[in-house]
Design a protein around this motif. Structure first.
Motif, PDB file in Angstrom:
ATOM      1  N   ASP A 657       9.969 -40.072  -2.494  1.00 37.32           N
ATOM      2  CA  ASP A 657      10.830 -39.172  -1.726  1.00 37.32           C
ATOM      3  C   ASP A 657      10.091 -37.890  -1.352  1.00 37.32           C
ATOM      4  OD1 ASP A 657      12.814 -41.024  -1.947  1.00 37.32           O
ATOM      5  OD2 ASP A 657      13.933 -39.962  -3.511  1.00 37.32           O
ATOM      6  N   PHE A 658       9.319 -37.344  -2.300  1.00 38.13           N
ATOM      7  CA  PHE A 658       8.558 -36.119  -2.042  1.00 38.13           C
ATOM      8  C   PHE A 658       7.519 -36.342  -0.943  1.00 38.13           C
ATOM      9  CE2 PHE A 658       4.659 -33.736  -3.011  1.00 38.13           C
ATOM     10  CZ  PHE A 658       5.119 -32.444  -2.838  1.00 38.13           C
ATOM     11  N   GLU A 659       6.722 -37.387  -1.070  1.00 41.50           N
ATOM     12  CA  GLU A 659       5.661 -37.641  -0.089  1.00 41.50           C
ATOM     13  C   GLU A 659       6.227 -38.003   1.278  1.00 41.50           C
ATOM     14  OE1 GLU A 659       3.229 -40.604  -1.882  1.00 41.50           O
ATOM     15  OE2 GLU A 659       2.143 -39.167  -3.156  1.00 41.50           O
ATOM     16  N   SER A 660       7.374 -38.673   1.320  1.00 37.48           N
ATOM     17  CA  SER A 660       8.005 -39.012   2.593  1.00 37.48           C
ATOM     18  C   SER A 660       8.459 -37.766   3.336  1.00 37.48           C
ATOM     19  CB  SER A 660       9.202 -39.942   2.353  1.00 37.48           C
ATOM     20  OG  SER A 660       8.791 -41.151   1.765  1.00 37.48           O
ATOM     21  N   PHE A 661       8.853 -36.737   2.588  1.00 35.60           N
ATOM     22  CA  PHE A 661       9.284 -35.487   3.212  1.00 35.60           C
ATOM     23  C   PHE A 661       8.082 -34.645   3.637  1.00 35.60           C
ATOM     24  CE2 PHE A 661      10.160 -30.949   2.845  1.00 35.60           C
ATOM     25  CZ  PHE A 661      11.230 -30.809   3.718  1.00 35.60           C
ATOM     26  N   VAL A 662       7.116 -34.496   2.756  1.00 36.25           N
ATOM     27  CA  VAL A 662       5.992 -33.591   3.023  1.00 36.25           C
ATOM     28  C   VAL A 662       5.025 -34.184   4.048  1.00 36.25           C
ATOM     29  CG1 VAL A 662       4.012 -32.426   1.996  1.00 36.25           C
ATOM     30  CG2 VAL A 662       6.178 -32.522   0.756  1.00 36.25           C
ATOM     31  N   ARG A 663       4.725 -35.472   3.897  1.00 38.17           N
ATOM     32  CA  ARG A 663       3.809 -36.194   4.796  1.00 38.17           C
ATOM     33  C   ARG A 663       2.450 -35.494   4.917  1.00 38.17           C
ATOM     34  NH1 ARG A 663       6.266 -40.181   7.544  1.00 38.17           N
ATOM     35  NH2 ARG A 663       8.560 -40.197   7.587  1.00 38.17           N
ATOM     36  N   ASN A 664       1.929 -35.027   3.794  1.00 40.98           N
ATOM     37  CA  ASN A 664       0.637 -34.341   3.789  1.00 40.98           C
ATOM     38  C   ASN A 664       0.093 -34.375   2.372  1.00 40.98           C
ATOM     39  OD1 ASN A 664      -1.571 -32.726   4.098  1.00 40.98           O
ATOM     40  ND2 ASN A 664      -0.449 -30.876   4.673  1.00 40.98           N
ATOM     41  N   ASN A 665      -1.133 -34.821   2.229  1.00 39.07           N
ATOM     42  CA  ASN A 665      -1.734 -34.899   0.898  1.00 39.07           C
ATOM     43  C   ASN A 665      -2.510 -33.650   0.508  1.00 39.07           C
ATOM     44  OD1 ASN A 665      -0.776 -37.506   0.381  1.00 39.07           O
ATOM     45  ND2 ASN A 665      -2.500 -38.430   1.484  1.00 39.07           N
ATOM     46  N   ASP A 666      -2.659 -32.686   1.446  1.00 38.57           N
ATOM     47  CA  ASP A 666      -3.351 -31.439   1.124  1.00 38.57           C
ATOM     48  C   ASP A 666      -2.330 -30.416   0.646  1.00 38.57           C
ATOM     49  OD1 ASP A 666      -5.790 -32.501   1.915  1.00 38.57           O
ATOM     50  OD2 ASP A 666      -5.455 -31.958   4.010  1.00 38.57           O
ATOM     51  N   TYR A 667      -2.004 -30.470  -0.630  1.00 42.57           N
ATOM     52  CA  TYR A 667      -0.968 -29.605  -1.167  1.00 42.57           C
ATOM     53  C   TYR A 667      -1.478 -28.181  -1.368  1.00 42.57           C
ATOM     54  CZ  TYR A 667       1.036 -34.186  -2.148  1.00 42.57           C
ATOM     55  OH  TYR A 667       1.505 -35.465  -2.038  1.00 42.57           O
ATOM     56  N   THR A 668      -0.560 -27.220  -1.208  1.00 46.93           N
ATOM     57  CA  THR A 668      -0.924 -25.812  -1.350  1.00 46.93           C
ATOM     58  C   THR A 668      -0.866 -25.349  -2.792  1.00 46.93           C
ATOM     59  OG1 THR A 668       1.377 -25.151  -0.919  1.00 46.93           O
ATOM     60  CG2 THR A 668      -0.118 -25.286   0.978  1.00 46.93           C
ATOM     61  N   ASP A 669      -0.277 -26.108  -3.660  1.00 49.85           N
ATOM     62  CA  ASP A 669      -0.169 -25.718  -5.072  1.00 49.85           C
ATOM     63  C   ASP A 669      -0.306 -26.959  -5.942  1.00 49.85           C
ATOM     64  OD1 ASP A 669       0.171 -24.230  -7.333  1.00 49.85           O
ATOM     65  OD2 ASP A 669       2.254 -23.657  -6.951  1.00 49.85           O
ATOM     66  N   ASP A 670      -0.650 -26.736  -7.210  1.00 52.91           N
ATOM     67  CA  ASP A 670      -0.701 -27.846  -8.151  1.00 52.91           C
ATOM     68  C   ASP A 670       0.707 -28.403  -8.360  1.00 52.91           C
ATOM     69  OD1 ASP A 670      -3.364 -27.115  -8.453  1.00 52.91           O
ATOM     70  OD2 ASP A 670      -2.906 -25.777 -10.111  1.00 52.91           O
ATOM     71  N   ILE A 671       0.789 -29.698  -8.601  1.00 50.39           N
ATOM     72  CA  ILE A 671       2.082 -30.354  -8.795  1.00 50.39           C
ATOM     73  C   ILE A 671       2.043 -31.158 -10.085  1.00 50.39           C
ATOM     74  CG2 ILE A 671       3.696 -32.074  -7.885  1.00 50.39           C
ATOM     75  CD1 ILE A 671       2.763 -31.268  -5.073  1.00 50.39           C
ATOM     76  N   THR A 672       2.973 -30.869 -10.981  1.00 51.16           N
ATOM     77  CA  THR A 672       3.045 -31.570 -12.263  1.00 51.16           C
ATOM     78  C   THR A 672       4.508 -31.794 -12.625  1.00 51.16           C
ATOM     79  OG1 THR A 672       1.040 -30.415 -12.978  1.00 51.16           O
ATOM     80  CG2 THR A 672       2.321 -31.553 -14.679  1.00 51.16           C
ATOM     81  N   TYR A 673       4.834 -32.998 -13.103  1.00 51.59           N
ATOM     82  CA  TYR A 673       6.182 -33.227 -13.598  1.00 51.59           C
ATOM     83  C   TYR A 673       6.162 -34.269 -14.710  1.00 51.59           C
ATOM     84  CZ  TYR A 673       5.895 -36.600  -9.668  1.00 51.59           C
ATOM     85  OH  TYR A 673       5.503 -37.548  -8.762  1.00 51.59           O
ATOM     86  N   LEU A 674       7.097 -34.082 -15.677  1.00 49.46           N
ATOM     87  CA  LEU A 674       7.196 -34.927 -16.862  1.00 49.46           C
ATOM     88  C   LEU A 674       8.611 -35.485 -16.965  1.00 49.46           C
ATOM     89  CD1 LEU A 674       5.630 -32.424 -19.458  1.00 49.46           C
ATOM     90  CD2 LEU A 674       4.410 -33.902 -17.861  1.00 49.46           C
ATOM     91  N   LEU A 675       8.744 -36.639 -17.607  1.00 42.88           N
ATOM     92  CA  LEU A 675      10.057 -37.244 -17.817  1.00 42.88           C
ATOM     93  C   LEU A 675      10.129 -37.813 -19.229  1.00 42.88           C
ATOM     94  CD1 LEU A 675      12.810 -38.100 -16.683  1.00 42.88           C
ATOM     95  CD2 LEU A 675      11.718 -40.202 -15.845  1.00 42.88           C
ATOM     96  N   LEU A 676      11.175 -37.414 -19.991  1.00 41.57           N
ATOM     97  CA  LEU A 676      11.437 -37.952 -21.319  1.00 41.57           C
ATOM     98  C   LEU A 676      12.846 -38.537 -21.326  1.00 41.57           C
ATOM     99  CD1 LEU A 676       9.680 -35.130 -21.657  1.00 41.57           C
ATOM    100  CD2 LEU A 676       9.877 -35.687 -24.086  1.00 41.57           C
ATOM    101  N   ARG A 677      12.984 -39.770 -21.804  1.00 39.69           N
ATOM    102  CA  ARG A 677      14.312 -40.397 -21.877  1.00 39.69           C
ATOM    103  C   ARG A 677      14.582 -40.864 -23.289  1.00 39.69           C
ATOM    104  NH1 ARG A 677      16.399 -44.887 -17.728  1.00 39.69           N
ATOM    105  NH2 ARG A 677      17.037 -42.986 -16.659  1.00 39.69           N
ATOM    106  N   LYS A 678      15.761 -40.517 -23.782  1.00 39.16           N
ATOM    107  CA  LYS A 678      16.233 -40.995 -25.086  1.00 39.16           C
ATOM    108  C   LYS A 678      16.894 -42.341 -24.866  1.00 39.16           C
ATOM    109  CE  LYS A 678      17.086 -40.091 -29.542  1.00 39.16           C
ATOM    110  NZ  LYS A 678      17.287 -41.474 -29.961  1.00 39.16           N
ATOM    111  N   GLU A 679      16.297 -43.371 -25.456  1.00 40.50           N
ATOM    112  CA  GLU A 679      16.842 -44.722 -25.278  1.00 40.50           C
ATOM    113  C   GLU A 679      18.008 -44.963 -26.228  1.00 40.50           C
ATOM    114  OE1 GLU A 679      16.074 -46.483 -22.917  1.00 40.50           O
ATOM    115  OE2 GLU A 679      14.153 -45.717 -22.210  1.00 40.50           O
TER     116      GLU A 679
END
Length: 679
Positions: A657-679
């Motif tokens: 979803d992010f890449e479909s919106f931005v449509r550019n691989n030369d990002y202006t800032d670092d991008i980091t995200y984490l996901l934790l799920r309790k099963e």
């Protein structure tokens, strides 16, 4: 925009007025005596000095020596202005260039622009190299670079400390100094089960070939009986047109192994001026001009090639078959005379016919036995740059009639080619700098978790990308004991080497536990962040730098989560199939200006099916080609649309979803995200 500052030391008002008219685009400082000029140079620290050799109080050559002898002005370029024939002496005293009076405005401006640009490039390279060395030496990990034969070709101070071997003893070594026992990291039941054993004296190359997954954990058995546990990673480095090298990054994990035998970490160790013409074109144009000016039969210029041999770089008036012989470095009169001049490093005169009785090629080529060859070494600051060679007819008195003119040309061409040589050296340094930055990225990448913890009832995923070679986002996820998991996400100001150094500082100073009354106590998130802030204030970080960080402590068995944050404005999102919730936890950034630092700490319980999504501002502040930001609303909608999926598919959906919106691989800032799920 600040103008470049030029100090003019000249006693003639006529010349001063001419220089002022020529240099209106620069900030000028005018001095008419040597003493005034010396004091002004120390006071104003100019970017370049124009120095007349004839001054009323101090001889210009002596003033040049004084200016270059101190540390403050040793790197400041000096262009000598003179009518005197003492240019070579001026070069020996440190001058960088010269102009013979009278000179044209265009020539003056070209020389000044070239020297200023070279000076600025050298400063940038020195700063970049210092930063790179700092990055390598301040990293907590030991770093070795090993060639494809298994020999150590680089070691940092931390490697020497961890292995207890002087760096000088490690360089060139291809054998292990201690016995090593390797363990199977995939065996969760008994991670200390020995899998591979190497004895002292075994070849390093064999140990490299055994690390199939490029990550390892080992026990080092020292000669005195004590042991140390190390963990690290091996990464292949394949440079352009070079054999493969290996980057070995490791650290001491003795305490971790003895206490828990579960934690893993990988560390990883990750180049002049441009003249408008090439070296060959400059040489070719000069030989044509010199041949026409001195009316000689032919001219050649040789410089050393990469093997140290003389190579023809320019010629005029030389028969094609003779040129071919020179380029092939055959037994050829002209080439042999050039080599002799190279050895003697003085002007030599040789008669072609008497010099080589067996060679008829030159005699046939020039249709006369009465040609002489003059070999002139091009020497700059006692270093031979090349050979200028001229073919004249025996009896031609040009050398006697125009020796002063010839001397001027020799100095000119030597200085010109020396400038080109310096340019090539700067370009080479720049390229090596780019290679070092690439290796520095490998180092920083190696500091990230290479393998996420595998825990019952908890699923973890993470992604990160840098806006530049080196980034300012960083995260870590680690098991503390049988119940608790620690994790944090940090975002520091800026990008590049400065930001990378800050992430190394964070990595080295996050301490989840502390010793108390002989026991290890798990610190609360608030304590961890306050301790990090205290250590930050002890360092001399620039005032414009800061750290934003979210730190969480999760009981992965009960789901109880304690968290604290500072500087974060994009709060983590807790979600399940029913709703979403932001974990608001405000606080100031960690910065040298912030006083009375007191972060907030909160708690909640993650129930089965609950997920926690952490991200840095680069994810929501990136824009499309119209300048519209991706934004938090789109991010939350993306999460809602896939909350029933497993963690890997959720991460893929968010990325899509992010890449479909931005449509550019030369990002202006670092991008980091984490996901934790309790099963």
């Amino acid at each position: 925009m600040n103008k470049d500052k030029i100090l003019i030391i000249e006693d003639s008002r006529t010349h001063i007025k001419y220089l002022e008219n020529c240099l209106q685009d620069y900030e000028l400082i005018i001095c008419q005596t040597g003493e005034e000029g010396l004091n002004a140079a120390l006071t104003y620290n100019p970017d370049l000095i124009l120095l007349d050799l004839t001054l009323p109080d101090i001889d210009g050559l002596e003033l040049c020596r004084r200016l270059k002898s101190g540390k403050v002005l040793s790197g400041t370029p000096i262009i000598v202005l003179t009518t005197r024939d003492e240019v070579e002496k001026a070069f020996s005293l440190g001058s960088d260039d010269y102009l013979r009076k009278p000179f044209l405005k265009e020539e003056l401006l070209a020389r000044i622009e070239t020297r200023l640009e070279m000076s600025k490039m050298q400063k940038r390279i020195r700063i970049s190299e210092t930063r790179y060395r700092t990055l390598v030496e301040r990293v907590y990990d030991g770093i070795l670079i090993i060639d494809n034969e298994g020999k150590v070709i680089f070691a940092n101070q931390q490697a020497s400390k961890l292995l207890n071997i002087p760096i000088g003893d490690m360089i060139g070594s291809d054998c292990l100094e201690y016995s090593l026992s390797f363990f199977d990291l995939s065996n969760n039941d008994d991670p200390m089960q020995e899998e591979l054993i190497f004895a002292k004296g075994d070849k390093i190359k064999e140990f490299i070939e055994s690390l199939e997954d490029r990550s390892f954990r080992c026990k080092v058995n020292y000669d005195d009986g004590h042991i140390k546990f190390l963990k690290g990673s091996l990464i292949s480095i394949e440079e352009l047109n070079k054999a493969e090298e290996y980057l070995l990054v490791f650290r001491d994990i003795t305490e971790e192994v003895l206490e828990k035998r579960l934690q893993q970490a990988y560390s990883f160790l990750s180049k002049i001026t441009n003249l408008s013409y090439s070296l060959e074109r400059v040489a070719e144009r000069f030989t044509i001009k010199l041949k026409e000016l001195l009316e000689v039969r032919g001219v050649t210029i040789y410089f050393r090639d990469y093997n140290g041999d003389l190579a023809l770089v320019g010629e005029s008036g030389i028969e094609n078959e003779v040129v071919s012989g020179i380029k092939l470095k055959e037994n050829n009169c002209l080439y042999n005379i050039a080599k002799e001049c190279d050895i003697e490093q003085k002007i030599i005169f040789k008669n072609l016919q008497s010099y080589c009785e067996e060679c008829t090629r030159c005699d046939e080529a020039y249709d006369s036995p009465f040609y002489e060859v003059i070999g002139i070494p091009l020497i700059h600051n006692a270093e031979l740059l090349g050979i200028l060679q001229m073919i004249i007819h025996d009896g031609n008195n040009w050398f006697e009639l125009e020796s002063e003119l010839l001397s001027s040309f020799i100095i000119d061409i030597t200085n010109l080619f020396n400038t080109k040589r310096l340019q090539l050296k700067l370009e080479d340094k720049h390229q090596r700098l780019l290679n070092n930055i690439s290796k520095a990225r490998m180092i920083q990448e190696a500091l990230f978790p290479q393998r996420l913890p595998q825990l019952p009832a908890l699923d973890i995923a993470a992604r990160h990308s840098f806006a530049e070679h080196l980034g300012g986002d960083f995260y870590d996820i680690f098991v503390i004991d049988e119940e608790y998991l620690g994790f944090y996400l940090a975002d520091v100001s800026g990008h590049g080497i400065d930001a990378a150094l800050m992430t190394i500082f964070i990595k080295s100073n996050i301490v989840p536990k502390e010793g108390l009354n002989g026991e290890n106590r798990i610190r609360s998130p608030k304590e961890v962040i306050k301790d990090l802030e205290r250590k930050y204030q002890q360092e001399n970080f620039p005032a414009d730098k800061f750290i934003a960080i979210f730190y969480g402590l999760l009981n992965y068995k009960t789901g109880e989560l304690t968290y604290s944050a500072t500087g974060f404005v994009n709060f983590p999102i807790k979600f399940n199939q029913e709703d979403t919730e932001e974990l608001v936890c405000s606080g100031p950034v960690i910065n040298s200006y912030i006083q009375d630092f007191e972060p907030v700490e909160k708690k909640l319980r993650l129930k089965p099916g609950d997920s926690l999504f952490l991200y840095t501002d680069g994810l929501v502040e990136e824009t499309d080609n119209k300048g519209e930001m991706y934004g938090e609303e789109r991010l939350i909608e993306s999460i809602k649309s896939c909350c029933e999926l497993d963690t890997s598919h959720i991460m893929e959906k968010i990325k899509y979803d992010f890449e479909s919106f931005v449509r550019n691989n030369d990002y202006t800032d670092d991008i980091t995200y984490l996901l934790l799920r309790k099963e």
